[in-house]
Scaffold this motif. Structure first.
Motif, PDB file in Angstrom:
ATOM      1  N   ALA A  97      -9.343   4.345   1.253  1.00  0.00           N
ATOM      2  CA  ALA A  97      -9.597   3.344   0.214  1.00  0.00           C
ATOM      3  C   ALA A  97     -10.008   2.034   0.855  1.00  0.00           C
ATOM      4  O   ALA A  97      -9.586   1.712   1.973  1.00  0.00           O
ATOM      5  CB  ALA A  97      -8.357   3.133  -0.654  1.00  0.00           C
ATOM      6  N   CYS A 129       0.833  -1.213   0.000  1.00  0.00           N
ATOM      7  CA  CYS A 129       0.000   0.000   0.000  1.00  0.00           C
ATOM      8  C   CYS A 129       0.863   1.257   0.000  1.00  0.00           C
ATOM      9  O   CYS A 129       0.555   2.232  -0.697  1.00  0.00           O
ATOM     10  CB  CYS A 129      -0.935   0.011   1.212  1.00  0.00           C
ATOM     11  N   LEU A 170      -9.552  -1.517  -0.526  1.00  0.00           N
ATOM     12  CA  LEU A 170      -8.872  -2.190  -1.634  1.00  0.00           C
ATOM     13  C   LEU A 170      -9.306  -3.643  -1.742  1.00  0.00           C
ATOM     14  O   LEU A 170      -9.393  -4.348  -0.723  1.00  0.00           O
ATOM     15  CB  LEU A 170      -7.355  -2.121  -1.419  1.00  0.00           C
ATOM     16  N   ILE A 204      -2.872  -6.791  -8.102  1.00  0.00           N
ATOM     17  CA  ILE A 204      -2.053  -5.978  -7.200  1.00  0.00           C
ATOM     18  C   ILE A 204      -0.836  -6.764  -6.749  1.00  0.00           C
ATOM     19  O   ILE A 204       0.294  -6.255  -6.750  1.00  0.00           O
ATOM     20  CB  ILE A 204      -2.880  -5.502  -5.988  1.00  0.00           C
ATOM     21  N   TYR A 253      -8.022   2.861  -7.443  1.00  0.00           N
ATOM     22  CA  TYR A 253      -8.222   2.859  -5.982  1.00  0.00           C
ATOM     23  C   TYR A 253      -7.152   3.705  -5.305  1.00  0.00           C
ATOM     24  O   TYR A 253      -7.446   4.507  -4.408  1.00  0.00           O
ATOM     25  CB  TYR A 253      -8.152   1.428  -5.438  1.00  0.00           C
ATOM     26  N   PHE A 254      -5.903   3.502  -5.718  1.00  0.00           N
ATOM     27  CA  PHE A 254      -4.806   4.237  -5.090  1.00  0.00           C
ATOM     28  C   PHE A 254      -4.794   5.704  -5.520  1.00  0.00           C
ATOM     29  O   PHE A 254      -4.396   6.579  -4.744  1.00  0.00           O
ATOM     30  CB  PHE A 254      -3.475   3.565  -5.424  1.00  0.00           C
ATOM     31  N   ASN A 312      -7.217  -2.879   3.400  1.00  0.00           N
ATOM     32  CA  ASN A 312      -6.720  -3.775   2.363  1.00  0.00           C
ATOM     33  C   ASN A 312      -7.483  -5.106   2.423  1.00  0.00           C
ATOM     34  O   ASN A 312      -8.002  -5.483   3.468  1.00  0.00           O
ATOM     35  CB  ASN A 312      -5.226  -4.011   2.554  1.00  0.00           C
ATOM     36  N   MET A 359      -7.262  -1.174 -10.888  1.00  0.00           N
ATOM     37  CA  MET A 359      -6.653  -1.267  -9.566  1.00  0.00           C
ATOM     38  C   MET A 359      -5.943   0.047  -9.198  1.00  0.00           C
ATOM     39  O   MET A 359      -5.995   0.495  -8.055  1.00  0.00           O
ATOM     40  CB  MET A 359      -5.647  -2.425  -9.521  1.00  0.00           C
ATOM     41  N   MET A 411      -6.649   2.883   5.329  1.00  0.00           N
ATOM     42  CA  MET A 411      -6.767   2.131   4.087  1.00  0.00           C
ATOM     43  C   MET A 411      -7.075   0.687   4.460  1.00  0.00           C
ATOM     44  O   MET A 411      -6.278   0.046   5.158  1.00  0.00           O
ATOM     45  CB  MET A 411      -5.484   2.219   3.248  1.00  0.00           C
TER      46      MET A 411
END
Length: 361
Positions: A304, A117, A306, A312, A332-333, A270, A329, A268
């Protein structure tokens, strides 16, 4: 007699015309809303050099990839095609050397994808128009050389006291992994490891950076506490997964940063969900809404959520950039990077004073 043909009148009219477009764009962009622009685009961002079909913005935080949305908004409002160009220029004074913001990326425990990340957030900030570096502070398990495709590389010395950072995908990078054999274990006690990290930060010639991402070691021990106290961080991003165990440890990370007065920029989450590539059904393998509960408890945004996605993992392990082959993908970031930069900008404004803005919303 009246100066016709002298060239002065056309330039005067041109200036007025530019000001006309500038004011028109300011009025409409003040009503634009998104996660990164909760109170619209700052009036000072719209440049006098704007033209009838071109709005030029100089933004005080990284958000270059929001230009298409801003252009679509203006085009709809004005019933004509408008292109938006964004240049990023942070106005803040450097907090450390020539670095304007230091962002610590942390997690309460390992195995939540913190380093992945951190690297992708750094790349996304770079794509948003900022000058970005990343420091691998995970001294016992440095991952940045692998994630940037720089394994086996050794940094060059500028002089006897200064190292030059490595570069990849537009990022400047430094890691203890560049200085030690990857097959050797780093067996250092806390104080020695903390001193090495601070030294690595101080003795790297970073140049001028808008954002330096620091990939922190997992946990809330001596190294994390020392780094938090000695590094003038602008804020921290907490990485977690939805499961209860990870959330309990992430909560400790939030508490640690609160104790050392480092603002939490956001969370975030994940591995938020897994989407079956065959039927398209989404499954919450590690639970659902964990980060949402933590966000509501501490009043910090979710940057986010994710997905658990093979793209990823594959791209990161190959040292690649998601934006090259996996745009879905990367999006998202990108959204997380804009929101992170926006949060820092508005936090800075809140520390300097509060402006009361009355809108029609």
């Amino acid at each position: 007699m009246f100066g016709l043909g002298s060239g002065k009148k056309p330039s005067l009219f041109s200036k007025r015309r530019g000001s006309q477009w500038q004011e028109e764009y300011r009025q409409h962009l003040g009503r634009y809303r998104s996660a990164a622009f909760p109170v619209g685009v700052p009036e000072t961002a719209v440049q006098a050099s704007s033209e009838q079909g071109l709005c030029r913005l100089v933004m005080p935080f990284a958000c270059a990839q929001e230009a298409p949305e801003l252009g679509a908004f203006l085009s709809e409002q004005l019933s004509r095609q408008i292109q938006v160009d964004i240049e990023v220029q942070l106005a803040e004074k450097p907090r450390f050397a020539n670095i304007k913001h230091i962002i610590m990326v942390a997690s309460g425990k390992g195995g939540v994808g913190k380093s992945t990340c951190a690297v992708n957030l750094a790349m996304a900030l770079c794509h948003e128009g900022a000058r970005v570096g990343i420091l691998d502070a995970d001294i016992y398990g440095p991952s940045i050389p692998l994630l940037l495709g720089l394994q086996g590389q050794k940094p060059q010395a500028k002089d006897e006291k200064t190292l030059l950072p490595m570069e990849a995908h537009g990022l400047k990078a430094q890691s203890i992994g560049f200085l030690v054999d990857p097959d050797d274990a780093t067996v250092w006690r806390g104080p020695m490891a903390s001193q090495a990290l601070v030294q690595l930060l101080n003795e790297t010639q970073w140049g001028e950076l808008d954002y330096l991402i620091v990939d922190m070691p997992p946990g809330t021990g001596d190294i994390q506490l020392t780094m938090s106290q000695k590094v003038p961080a602008s804020g921290a991003v907490i990485i977690t997964t939805p499961q209860d165990l990870a959330l309990a440890d992430a909560q400790k990370g939030v508490a640690m940063f609160n104790k050392v007065s480092v603002p939490i920029i956001g969370l975030m989450e994940n591995m938020s969900q897994f989407q079956c590539p065959h039927c398209g059904e989404s499954s919450h393998i590690f639970g659902a809404d964990g980060a949402l509960q933590l966000s509501q408890r501490y009043g910090v945004p979710i940057l986010a959520q994710l997905p658990l996605a093979m793209e990823i993992r594959q791209c990161s392990e190959q040292g690649g950039d998601l934006s090259d082959d996996y745009q879905d993908m990367a999006a998202y970031f990108a959204a997380a990077a804009r929101l992170c930069a926006s949060q820092l900008y508005y936090q800075q404004g809140a520390q300097q004073g509060v402006d009361i803005i009355i809108t029609d919303d």
